[in-house]
Structure formats: structure tokens, C-alpha cells
Motif scaffolding. Structure first.
Motif, PDB file in Angstrom:
ATOM      1  N   ILE A  36      21.606 -12.045 -36.702  1.00 11.20           N
ATOM      2  CA  ILE A  36      21.037 -11.469 -37.923  1.00 11.20           C
ATOM      3  C   ILE A  36      19.546 -11.783 -38.024  1.00 11.20           C
ATOM      4  CG2 ILE A  36      21.072 -11.590 -40.441  1.00 11.20           C
ATOM      5  CD1 ILE A  36      24.096 -12.020 -40.270  1.00 11.20           C
ATOM      6  N   ALA A  37      19.190 -13.024 -37.666  1.00 11.45           N
ATOM      7  CA  ALA A  37      17.780 -13.412 -37.724  1.00 11.45           C
ATOM      8  C   ALA A  37      16.941 -12.599 -36.738  1.00 11.45           C
ATOM      9  CB  ALA A  37      17.636 -14.899 -37.444  1.00 11.45           C
ATOM     10  N   LYS A  38      17.491 -12.359 -35.537  1.00 19.47           N
ATOM     11  CA  LYS A  38      16.777 -11.573 -34.529  1.00 19.47           C
ATOM     12  C   LYS A  38      16.646 -10.106 -34.953  1.00 19.47           C
ATOM     13  CE  LYS A  38      16.037 -14.888 -31.623  1.00 19.47           C
ATOM     14  NZ  LYS A  38      14.644 -15.354 -31.364  1.00 19.47           N
ATOM     15  N   GLU A  39      17.684  -9.570 -35.577  1.00 13.74           N
ATOM     16  CA  GLU A  39      17.612  -8.186 -36.064  1.00 13.74           C
ATOM     17  C   GLU A  39      16.561  -8.037 -37.164  1.00 13.74           C
ATOM     18  OE1 GLU A  39      21.575  -7.394 -37.257  1.00 13.74           O
ATOM     19  OE2 GLU A  39      22.292  -6.878 -35.232  1.00 13.74           O
ATOM     20  N   ARG A  40      16.487  -9.029 -38.037  1.00 15.49           N
ATOM     21  CA  ARG A  40      15.459  -8.992 -39.073  1.00 15.49           C
ATOM     22  C   ARG A  40      14.062  -9.118 -38.474  1.00 15.49           C
ATOM     23  NH1 ARG A  40      18.198 -12.955 -43.691  1.00 15.49           N
ATOM     24  NH2 ARG A  40      19.819 -11.486 -44.384  1.00 15.49           N
ATOM     25  N   GLU A  41      13.941  -9.980 -37.476  1.00 13.47           N
ATOM     26  CA  GLU A  41      12.652 -10.135 -36.807  1.00 13.47           C
ATOM     27  C   GLU A  41      12.231  -8.845 -36.108  1.00 13.47           C
ATOM     28  OE1 GLU A  41      10.555 -13.028 -33.411  1.00 13.47           O
ATOM     29  OE2 GLU A  41      12.624 -13.387 -34.081  1.00 13.47           O
ATOM     30  N   LEU A  42      13.217  -8.141 -35.519  1.00 16.53           N
ATOM     31  CA  LEU A  42      12.920  -6.866 -34.867  1.00 16.53           C
ATOM     32  C   LEU A  42      12.462  -5.825 -35.876  1.00 16.53           C
ATOM     33  CD1 LEU A  42      12.955  -4.943 -32.440  1.00 16.53           C
ATOM     34  CD2 LEU A  42      15.410  -4.592 -32.851  1.00 16.53           C
ATOM     35  N   ALA A  43      13.153  -5.740 -37.012  1.00 20.42           N
ATOM     36  CA  ALA A  43      12.766  -4.768 -38.044  1.00 20.42           C
ATOM     37  C   ALA A  43      11.371  -5.075 -38.597  1.00 20.42           C
ATOM     38  CB  ALA A  43      13.802  -4.773 -39.167  1.00 20.42           C
ATOM     39  N   SER A  44      11.089  -6.367 -38.779  1.00 26.17           N
ATOM     40  CA  SER A  44       9.768  -6.750 -39.283  1.00 26.17           C
ATOM     41  C   SER A  44       8.671  -6.405 -38.277  1.00 26.17           C
ATOM     42  CB  SER A  44       9.752  -8.251 -39.585  1.00 26.17           C
ATOM     43  OG  SER A  44       8.476  -8.671 -39.997  1.00 26.17           O
ATOM     44  N   ALA A  45       8.932  -6.653 -36.989  1.00 24.45           N
ATOM     45  CA  ALA A  45       7.941  -6.338 -35.959  1.00 24.45           C
ATOM     46  C   ALA A  45       7.705  -4.829 -35.856  1.00 24.45           C
ATOM     47  CB  ALA A  45       8.393  -6.905 -34.613  1.00 24.45           C
ATOM     48  N   GLN A  46       8.771  -4.040 -35.989  1.00 20.21           N
ATOM     49  CA  GLN A  46       8.626  -2.580 -35.943  1.00 20.21           C
ATOM     50  C   GLN A  46       7.792  -2.075 -37.123  1.00 20.21           C
ATOM     51  OE1 GLN A  46      12.764  -1.449 -35.798  1.00 20.21           O
ATOM     52  NE2 GLN A  46      12.774  -1.267 -33.571  1.00 20.21           N
ATOM     53  N   GLN A  47       8.033  -2.620 -38.312  1.00 22.92           N
ATOM     54  CA  GLN A  47       7.250  -2.225 -39.479  1.00 22.92           C
ATOM     55  C   GLN A  47       5.787  -2.627 -39.328  1.00 22.92           C
ATOM     56  OE1 GLN A  47       8.051  -0.370 -41.965  1.00 22.92           O
ATOM     57  NE2 GLN A  47       6.166  -0.631 -43.128  1.00 22.92           N
ATOM     58  N   GLU A  48       5.563  -3.824 -38.784  1.00 19.52           N
ATOM     59  CA  GLU A  48       4.195  -4.291 -38.568  1.00 19.52           C
ATOM     60  C   GLU A  48       3.475  -3.431 -37.534  1.00 19.52           C
ATOM     61  OE1 GLU A  48       1.889  -8.521 -37.577  1.00 19.52           O
ATOM     62  OE2 GLU A  48       4.076  -8.432 -37.763  1.00 19.52           O
ATOM     63  N   PHE A  59      -4.684 -16.930 -44.956  1.00 18.98           N
ATOM     64  CA  PHE A  59      -4.385 -15.554 -44.622  1.00 18.98           C
ATOM     65  C   PHE A  59      -3.719 -15.481 -43.250  1.00 18.98           C
ATOM     66  CE2 PHE A  59      -7.904 -15.254 -47.627  1.00 18.98           C
ATOM     67  CZ  PHE A  59      -7.381 -14.363 -48.529  1.00 18.98           C
ATOM     68  N   LYS A  60      -2.785 -14.585 -43.126  1.00 20.76           N
ATOM     69  CA  LYS A  60      -2.083 -14.386 -41.877  1.00 20.76           C
ATOM     70  C   LYS A  60      -2.789 -13.307 -41.067  1.00 20.76           C
ATOM     71  CE  LYS A  60       2.423 -13.099 -39.976  1.00 20.76           C
ATOM     72  NZ  LYS A  60       3.787 -12.645 -40.304  1.00 20.76           N
ATOM     73  N   LYS A  61      -3.186 -13.677 -39.858  1.00 15.10           N
ATOM     74  CA  LYS A  61      -3.889 -12.717 -39.012  1.00 15.10           C
ATOM     75  C   LYS A  61      -2.904 -11.700 -38.450  1.00 15.10           C
ATOM     76  CE  LYS A  61      -7.603 -15.822 -37.574  1.00 15.10           C
ATOM     77  NZ  LYS A  61      -8.303 -16.447 -36.420  1.00 15.10           N
ATOM     78  N   ALA A  62      -3.348 -10.456 -38.379  1.00 12.31           N
ATOM     79  CA  ALA A  62      -2.496  -9.404 -37.836  1.00 12.31           C
ATOM     80  C   ALA A  62      -2.389  -9.558 -36.323  1.00 12.31           C
ATOM     81  CB  ALA A  62      -3.080  -8.043 -38.182  1.00 12.31           C
ATOM     82  N   ARG A  63      -1.187  -9.379 -35.820  1.00 11.72           N
ATOM     83  CA  ARG A  63      -1.000  -9.487 -34.371  1.00 11.72           C
ATOM     84  C   ARG A  63      -1.482  -8.222 -33.675  1.00 11.72           C
ATOM     85  NH1 ARG A  63       5.036 -11.287 -33.158  1.00 11.72           N
ATOM     86  NH2 ARG A  63       5.503  -9.862 -34.886  1.00 11.72           N
TER      87      ARG A  63
END
Length: 264
Positions: free
Chosen positions: A77-89, A38-42
Motif C-alpha cells: 500500500i505504501a509503495k502504491e501511494r508512493e507511485l501515485a504521488s510520483a506520477q502526480q508530481e 521548502f521542499k525542492k522539486a525533483r
């Protein structure tokens, strides 16, 4: 018959020559081994820091400066995806934190409302069974049973992420006594709009979705990833099932004079 002598201990000088079983390795639980861990929530603060750093990186990459190379397209592109994922999280973490605070704040009020509603439902059903001849009174009692069932659903399925409006106010403030000295029963209050929405959701089998905050004020699914999944599922909970749950709650509760149990 003489008993067998115990085997002599091995001399320290020969211990290396005697073969022994290898030590057993301690197995990890299934949820911690392999790719199924399981992935722990940050934490929220860590997410905010990560979002701020990614935004700064992308903003500075767009600025023109001498001796500074822009990020490669794939890296950007990878950084933009990482930013969107972090915002959703971050949004999900804040929503879960708000939900937990709401549950902790109103769980006691909801519990006592459910206790009172269950007792009133049992009394209404008992009174309805005793009335057989008077059709008008029986019809009135049937409406009261429906309202009491809705009261139980109100305490159980009121959205957990919304401030709870008490169904029955405090007895110390409202409950009084009549001319004969008998205590008067607290009148039903609560949020009337929410009661109407609960009735609508009970008919369409969306009570669980309403409780978990997946519906809007009109009783429609919010635009989320879970909405399509919930819509695709068969409607297992109809109005009849909602009433059945209320009856199960009434059967599982203790006697009319007991307020014990666990908070929900």
C-alpha cells in the motif's frame, strides 16, 4: 592630561585561564530552519526513474515464483501511494516546464500587443471625450473603447500554457500606405473564440484563473484540487475591475511614441 595606556596583550600561557565569550552561532533563515523548510522539486528524469522502479516492483510482486515472498500488505500500500504521488508530481513538473517554455516563447509578442492595445485605448478615450453632440458617433466610439479594453485584457490574460495568437500581426507584413502616402493602421486580429471567452471571464471575474490555465474552453473550472478553492473565494474581479486594470495599464505606459519597458 595623559591618555590611557592600551591594555597589554594576554600572554599565550594565560590565554586558557581568561574567560571569553562563546562564539556566536550563525542563525539559519526562517525558511530553512525547522519543519517549515521548502521542499525542492525533483528533476523529471529522477521522477521517471522512480516511477519505473516502483512499477517493476509492484508487477514482479504479483507474479508467482518459487522462493519469492510477496510484499506485506502495508508495504505494498505504501509503495502504491508512493507511485501515485510520483506520477502526480511528474505531471505537475511537465506542466510547469511546458508553461515556462510558452512564456519564454511568446512574452515578447504579448508585450508589444499590450503596448499597441494600450495606445489605441488611450486614443479612443481621447476621441470619445472630444465628441459631445453627435450621439451616433459617440456610441460608435464607446464600442471601440470597449474593444480596446478587451484588447488589453487579451494581451494580459491570454492563457500562459496555450500558444499565443498575435492580436496585431507584424507591421512589416500588413501595414501599408494609402493613396495620400499615410501609413494605415494594422487591423485587429487574434483568436476570436478566445476574445469571446475573455469577455465572458471578465464578467464572471475569472480572468486570473483563465491566465493560469485553470479554465476549460467553456470558461468552467477544470477538475483539480485548486478548482474548489478558487470557487470558494469571493469574486473580487468583476467586469468593472477588468476595465479598471486596463485603465491602469494605459496610465502606467509611457508616451505614444515610446515602446520601452520590460517584457511580460
Amino acid at each position: 592630561m595623559a591618555s590611557k595606556r592600551p591594555a597589554p596583550d594576554i600572554h599565550p600561557s594565560r590565554q586558557t585561564q581568561v574567560p571569553r565569550d562563546p562564539p556566536r552561532k550563525r542563525q539559519k533563515p526562517n525558511n530553512l530552519s525547522g519543519s517549515k523548510s521548502f521542499k525542492k522539486a525533483r528533476p523529471v528524469n529522477e521522477l521517471k526513474t522512480s516511477i519505473r522502479n516502483l512499477r517493476r516492483l509492484l508487477e514482479r510482486d504479483g507474479e508467482e515464483s518459487e522462493g519469492k515472498k510477496p510484499l506485506p500488505p502495508k508495504v505494498r500500500i505504501a509503495k502504491e501511494r508512493e507511485l501515485a504521488s510520483a506520477q502526480q508530481e511528474l505531471v505537475e513538473s511537465q506542466t510547469a516546464e511546458k508553461r515556462s517554455k510558452m512564456i519564454a516563447r511568446y512574452h515578447k509578442v504579448r508585450f508589444f500587443d499590450r503596448q499597441k492595445a494600450t495606445k489605441r485605448l488611450k486614443r479612443a478615450k481621447k476621441a470619445m471625450k472630444e465628441v459631445e453632440e453627435d450621439a451616433g458617433e459617440r456610441e460608435e466610439l464607446a464600442r471601440e473603447v470597449d474593444e480596446c479594453e478587451l484588447d488589453v485584457q487579451y494581451a494580459m490574460f491570454y492563457p500562459l500554457d496555450v500558444p499565443y495568437v498575435a492580436l496585431y500581426p507584424s507591421a512589416k507584413k500588413v501595414e501599408g500606405s494609402d493613396e495620400d502616402g499615410k501609413s494605415t493602421e494594422v487591423k485587429r486580429q487574434g483568436d476570436q473564440e478566445m476574445r469571446d471567452l475573455l469577455r465572458k471571464c471578465a464578467q464572471s471575474g475569472k480572468l486570473d484563473a483563465l491566465r493560469n490555465g485553470k479554465l476549460d474552453k467553456e470558461g468552467n473550472y477544470k477538475i483539480t484540487e485548486d478548482a474548489a478553492v478558487d470557487e470558494a473565494k469571493p469574486k473580487k474581479q468583476t467586469e468593472k475591475n477588468g476595465k479598471r486594470k486596463a485603465e491602469e495599464m494605459a496610465a502606467n505606459e509611457s508616451g505614444d511614441e515610446s515602446d520601452g519597458g520590460f517584457f511580460e
